[in-house]
Every structure is written in C-alpha cells, then in structure tokens.
Design a protein around this motif. Structure first.
Motif, mmCIF file in Angstrom:
data_model
loop_
_atom_site.group_PDB
_atom_site.id
_atom_site.type_symbol
_atom_site.label_atom_id
_atom_site.label_comp_id
_atom_site.label_asym_id
_atom_site.label_seq_id
_atom_site.Cartn_x
_atom_site.Cartn_y
_atom_site.Cartn_z
ATOM 1 N N LYS A 160 -98.784 24.251 18.467
ATOM 2 C CA LYS A 160 -97.950 23.250 17.782
ATOM 3 C C LYS A 160 -97.836 23.628 16.314
ATOM 4 N N MET A 161 -96.597 23.598 15.796
ATOM 5 C CA MET A 161 -96.341 24.113 14.453
ATOM 6 C C MET A 161 -95.996 23.002 13.459
ATOM 7 N N GLY A 162 -96.341 23.251 12.207
ATOM 8 C CA GLY A 162 -95.954 22.349 11.127
ATOM 9 C C GLY A 162 -97.152 21.672 10.480
ATOM 10 N N LYS A 163 -96.905 21.049 9.336
ATOM 11 C CA LYS A 163 -97.974 20.364 8.610
ATOM 12 C C LYS A 163 -98.244 18.975 9.175
ATOM 13 N N ARG A 164 -97.313 18.467 9.971
ATOM 14 C CA ARG A 164 -97.534 17.168 10.599
ATOM 15 C C ARG A 164 -96.855 17.142 11.961
ATOM 16 N N ILE A 188 -104.012 23.306 7.798
ATOM 17 C CA ILE A 188 -103.910 24.561 8.553
ATOM 18 C C ILE A 188 -102.470 24.885 8.920
ATOM 19 N N GLY A 189 -101.680 23.853 9.285
ATOM 20 C CA GLY A 189 -100.260 24.068 9.574
ATOM 21 C C GLY A 189 -99.944 24.376 11.016
ATOM 22 N N PHE A 190 -100.965 24.434 11.862
ATOM 23 C CA PHE A 190 -100.725 24.641 13.295
ATOM 24 C C PHE A 190 -101.945 24.185 14.071
ATOM 25 N N LEU A 191 -101.734 23.955 15.369
ATOM 26 C CA LEU A 191 -102.802 23.484 16.260
ATOM 27 C C LEU A 191 -102.679 24.201 17.593
ATOM 28 N N LEU A 192 -103.784 24.756 18.082
ATOM 29 C CA LEU A 192 -103.787 25.399 19.394
ATOM 30 C C LEU A 192 -103.857 24.319 20.464
ATOM 31 N N LEU A 193 -102.773 24.162 21.229
ATOM 32 C CA LEU A 193 -102.707 23.115 22.240
ATOM 33 C C LEU A 193 -103.291 23.539 23.584
ATOM 34 N N GLY A 194 -103.375 24.825 23.812
ATOM 35 C CA GLY A 194 -103.914 25.293 25.087
ATOM 36 C C GLY A 194 -103.657 26.777 25.255
ATOM 37 N N MET A 195 -104.487 27.414 26.063
ATOM 38 C CA MET A 195 -104.296 28.850 26.324
ATOM 39 C C MET A 195 -104.826 29.204 27.700
ATOM 40 N N MET A 376 -92.470 26.246 8.065
ATOM 41 C CA MET A 376 -92.679 27.569 7.468
ATOM 42 C C MET A 376 -94.117 27.729 6.973
ATOM 43 N N TYR A 377 -94.699 26.646 6.472
ATOM 44 C CA TYR A 377 -96.102 26.682 6.043
ATOM 45 C C TYR A 377 -96.985 27.063 7.227
ATOM 46 N N GLY A 378 -96.730 26.451 8.377
ATOM 47 C CA GLY A 378 -97.495 26.769 9.569
ATOM 48 C C GLY A 378 -97.299 28.207 10.023
ATOM 49 N N LEU A 379 -96.051 28.677 9.996
ATOM 50 C CA LEU A 379 -95.768 30.057 10.392
ATOM 51 C C LEU A 379 -96.507 31.046 9.501
ATOM 52 N N ARG A 380 -96.481 30.809 8.199
ATOM 53 C CA ARG A 380 -97.136 31.742 7.266
ATOM 54 C C ARG A 380 -98.650 31.737 7.458
ATOM 55 N N ASN A 381 -99.222 30.566 7.691
ATOM 56 C CA ASN A 381 -100.670 30.512 7.936
ATOM 57 C C ASN A 381 -101.041 31.181 9.248
ATOM 58 N N LEU A 382 -100.207 30.985 10.273
ATOM 59 C CA LEU A 382 -100.446 31.634 11.561
ATOM 60 C C LEU A 382 -100.364 33.150 11.413
ATOM 61 N N LEU A 383 -99.356 33.623 10.697
ATOM 62 C CA LEU A 383 -99.213 35.065 10.466
ATOM 63 C C LEU A 383 -100.412 35.620 9.708
ATOM 64 N N SER A 384 -100.848 34.906 8.690
ATOM 65 C CA SER A 384 -101.991 35.356 7.889
ATOM 66 C C SER A 384 -103.246 35.478 8.747
ATOM 67 N N THR A 385 -103.447 34.499 9.634
ATOM 68 C CA THR A 385 -104.622 34.529 10.500
ATOM 69 C C THR A 385 -104.546 35.676 11.499
ATOM 70 N N LEU A 386 -103.369 35.921 12.067
ATOM 71 C CA LEU A 386 -103.199 37.025 13.011
ATOM 72 C C LEU A 386 -103.399 38.361 12.323
ATOM 73 N N GLU A 387 -102.942 38.480 11.089
ATOM 74 C CA GLU A 387 -103.119 39.726 10.334
ATOM 75 C C GLU A 387 -104.604 39.968 10.046
ATOM 76 N N GLN A 388 -105.353 38.888 9.814
ATOM 77 C CA GLN A 388 -106.800 39.027 9.621
ATOM 78 C C GLN A 388 -107.471 39.512 10.894
ATOM 79 N N ILE A 389 -106.993 39.041 12.038
ATOM 80 C CA ILE A 389 -107.565 39.461 13.323
ATOM 81 C C ILE A 389 -107.381 40.959 13.522
ATOM 82 N N LEU A 390 -106.226 41.482 13.119
ATOM 83 C CA LEU A 390 -105.975 42.914 13.254
ATOM 84 C C LEU A 390 -106.976 43.750 12.456
#
Length: 394
Positions: A160-164, A188-195, A376-390
């Motif tokens: 789920k994306m976005g600040k709210r 954080i700007g996003f929430l993991l709903l399930g995987m 966009m805040y959520g997208l940028r935070n998600l991208l930043s976290t994925l880049e850290q994982i790499l």
C-alpha cells in the motif's frame, strides 16, 4: 456548492448509464446480501460433493495468488479467477465501486486523448470491463488481467502506497481507524499488506499477511522487504534490480502529472521464483485452475452484443459470461490479444519477463491540480529501501 464539490461532481459523472450498467446505489444492500447468500449456498454444495477445489459462480474459482484484501469466505467472495484466465474483483459498495469502474473506463477509453492517462496504461493491469454471474446479474465484478499469468512460481507482494491510507473525504472515525492500523504510514510512506514467496529448498511458499507488515518499523522495514526477495538459499538481486527499474518508471509518471491523487492504492510486485527460467527454459504456467491460456479472455467471451449508450459500454453475451466492456477499450481487441498470446508462446522466458510491477486498487482516486506528493514520498522511500537491499551482503 463549493468549487471542489463542483469539480468532483464533474469528474465522477459517468460516461454511461448506471441503471443500464446494472449497478444501483439504492439496491446496494440487496446486491451484497445476494452475494453472501449465493456464496454460502455454493460453499455448502462444494462441501457436500467433497470437492478439493471450490468452484463458485459460473465456473470461477478462488484466485490462488491473492496475498491481500478480503479473502474468500461466507460473507465475501474474495478475488476469483474466471475460466478464461482473467481475475474478477467484486465491486465495492458505492461510491467506492463506481469510482473504481470510472477510473478504469476513463484510462482505457478508446477516445482517450490524454497522454498522461495513455502513459498510465502500461502501469496498470489490463481492464476487460465488468462481469456479472448468471445467478446474480446485479452483482458486478471488475474483470482484470492476471498479471501473474506468465510466471511459473510467482512471488507476489502487495504494498500500500502513500503517506496516508484514507482519502480527503473520510470521516474522522475512518481516519483514526486507518491511522491506528499503521501509525508509521506517514513517516515510512508504504505498508506491506502481504506476500507470498517461493522457497527453492522446500519447493513451497511462505505466506505473510498484513499483520506481519504492520509489525515492521523504521528499523525493520528493510528486513521485511528483504524477506520477499529471499528464496531460502539466496537473495534474488536480479529481481530487486529489475523491480527498482519499473518503480522508477512509475515515479517518473507521477512526477509528470498533476491531475490525480491516489489514496489507499497499492503496488503489486511480482518476480519469478523458479530457478528453471534462469537457463532460458520455455515458460509454462503452474497452478492453473483451467486449461485455458491464463490472463487473457477467450474470444467467444468478447463478441459485442449491444451498445448500452452512445458514450457507454458494450454488453457481451456468452454461456459463461455476462460482461460489460468499456467502449472500444484499447486493451480489449480479440485480434490483438490472440496475436500477443502467439508472441508469448514463441518467446523464451527472458530477463525482461522475470518481474512485473502494477498499480492496483483505485477506489479512492480523486481529481487534483497538484502533484501527488504523498504517493511520490512512498515511492521514493520504497526505492531507497530496495537500493539499500542491493548493497546488503547476504
């Protein structure tokens, strides 16, 4: 009436007749009650017959790859898979359901000339109109592409994306409810709903739900995302890298548009979990509920029957289908679909097909005249976290 109310009224004025579209706000409770009664009867019949896989309306079955949202149960049908391979998402009560239908029909309308909406199509599942079962003709479903169709062992995550996660018109009670579910959403700007993640060592899946996502904080969100990309033996860095590229493309779209704001919307992330595709093995879909090509409607379900209105939809007739397609949708041509199916069958399953990222859930999309900073805040935070994982050594 305020300027904002006028703007919303104009935006949500449907290009088709809702009465003919078989959706009636006053009949909402009857629609939902009918759905529950029909589902309960079918579940009882299935249990009596001792069926291993439940069969629901007109041969549909529960979608095996659903990772978030309301799952199949007595009072909810969940996401279903149609015999033609598409998926069916039950329309929510008004105004959410009609709002989501309008969003899809606006984006996929044949006469759409808005370049931003046309560009948006590549980031959405294909829309094939609406569908209603013979047993409950007033019960409507969105008929959508199954974006997992080409994967052998799809690993899937709903974010789920976005600040709210509440829209500007939500009541104070609704706002407080949503905030209480995940207070860190704004930060954080996003929430993991399930995987659902394929584990190569056990040849099985692990499944984590929204409660796992809500348990993640600022210091553990990276670990939660990392878990999605780990197959029990290795971190799938190639999948992380390809998904980053697709999310960046979605961010570029948001950076170039100021006409829509998205609330409580999600990204669906998919990557191939089977190692057999790494060596270029030809793809064959596993866990299918039918023998049909997955994700594409069959040609005999897409024969125009009659126009509902001059600007409206096309109703379709088939022994297993009661459908309503947006007028001349760009993604709905039978000839185009069959041509694309042939291309997929002839092509080896390569790197470009190894991941998919699609925007989903549009019951809370509203017009605007400013950038969607929350998404966009959520997208940028998600991208930043994925880049850290790499950069992580695992």
């Amino acid at each position: 009436m305020s300027d904002m109310e006028n703007h919303l009224q104009k935006f949500f004025q449907f290009p088709f007749n809702l009465d003919k579209f078989t959706l009636n706000v006053s009949a909402d409770s009857q629609i939902m009650d009918s759905s529950a009664r029909t589902l309960e009867k079918l579940e009882k019949d299935n249990k009596k017959k001792g069926s291993v896989k439940q069969v629901f309306l007109d041969g549909c079955v529960p979608f095996s790859h659903q990772v978030a949202g309301h799952k199949c149960g007595i009072n909810n049908t969940g996401v279903l898979q149609h015999p033609d391979g598409t998926i069916l998402k039950q329309l929510q009560p008004p105004p959410r359901g009609p709002r989501e239908v309008h969003f899809y029909t606006q984006v996929y309308a044949k006469d759409c000339t808005d370049t931003r909406l046309l560009d948006l199509q590549q980031h959405l599942p294909r829309f094939y109109g609406t569908w209603a079962p013979r047993e409950s003709p007033h019960e409507l479903y969105l008929k959508l592409e199954d974006v997992t169709k080409r994967f052998l062992r799809p690993c899937i995550m709903d974010v789920k994306m976005g600040k709210r996660s509440y829209d500007p018109f939500a009541s104070l009670e609704k706002r407080e409810e949503q905030i209480s579910k995940y207070p860190l959403m704004e930060e954080i700007g996003f929430l993991l709903l399930g995987m659902r993640v394929y584990q190569i060592n056990s040849d099985d899946y692990i499944t984590l739900d929204q409660f796992y996502g809500r348990s993640l904080g600022k210091d553990t969100i990276k670990n939660g995302l990392t878990r999605f990309f780990h197959n029990g033996e290795d971190l799938q860095r190639h999948a992380v890298s390809l998904i980053i590229s697709k999310i960046r493309s979605i961010l570029r779209w948001f950076e170039g548009q100021t006409q829509l704001h998205f609330y409580a919307s999600s990204l669906l992330l998919v990557y191939e979990g089977s190692p057999r595709t790494v060596n270029g093995w030809k793809h064959t879909r596993a866990e299918t509920g039918t023998g049909h090509q997955q994700g594409e409607p069959q040609s005999n379900c897409n024969k125009p029957h009659e126009a509902l209105s001059t600007q409206g939809s096309l109703a379709h007739s088939h022994p297993y289908c009661r459908e309503t397609n947006a007028n001349g949708m760009r993604a709905g041509s039978v000839e185009e679909e069959h041509e694309e199916i042939g291309m997929v069958e002839k092509k080896q399953f390569g790197q470009e097909e190894a991941v998919e990222v699609k925007m989903i859930d549009f019951a809370h999309v509203f017009p605007s005249n400013s950038p969607d900073e929350g998404y966009m805040y959520g997208l940028r935070n998600l991208l930043s976290t994925l880049e850290q994982i790499l950069k992580t050594d695992i």
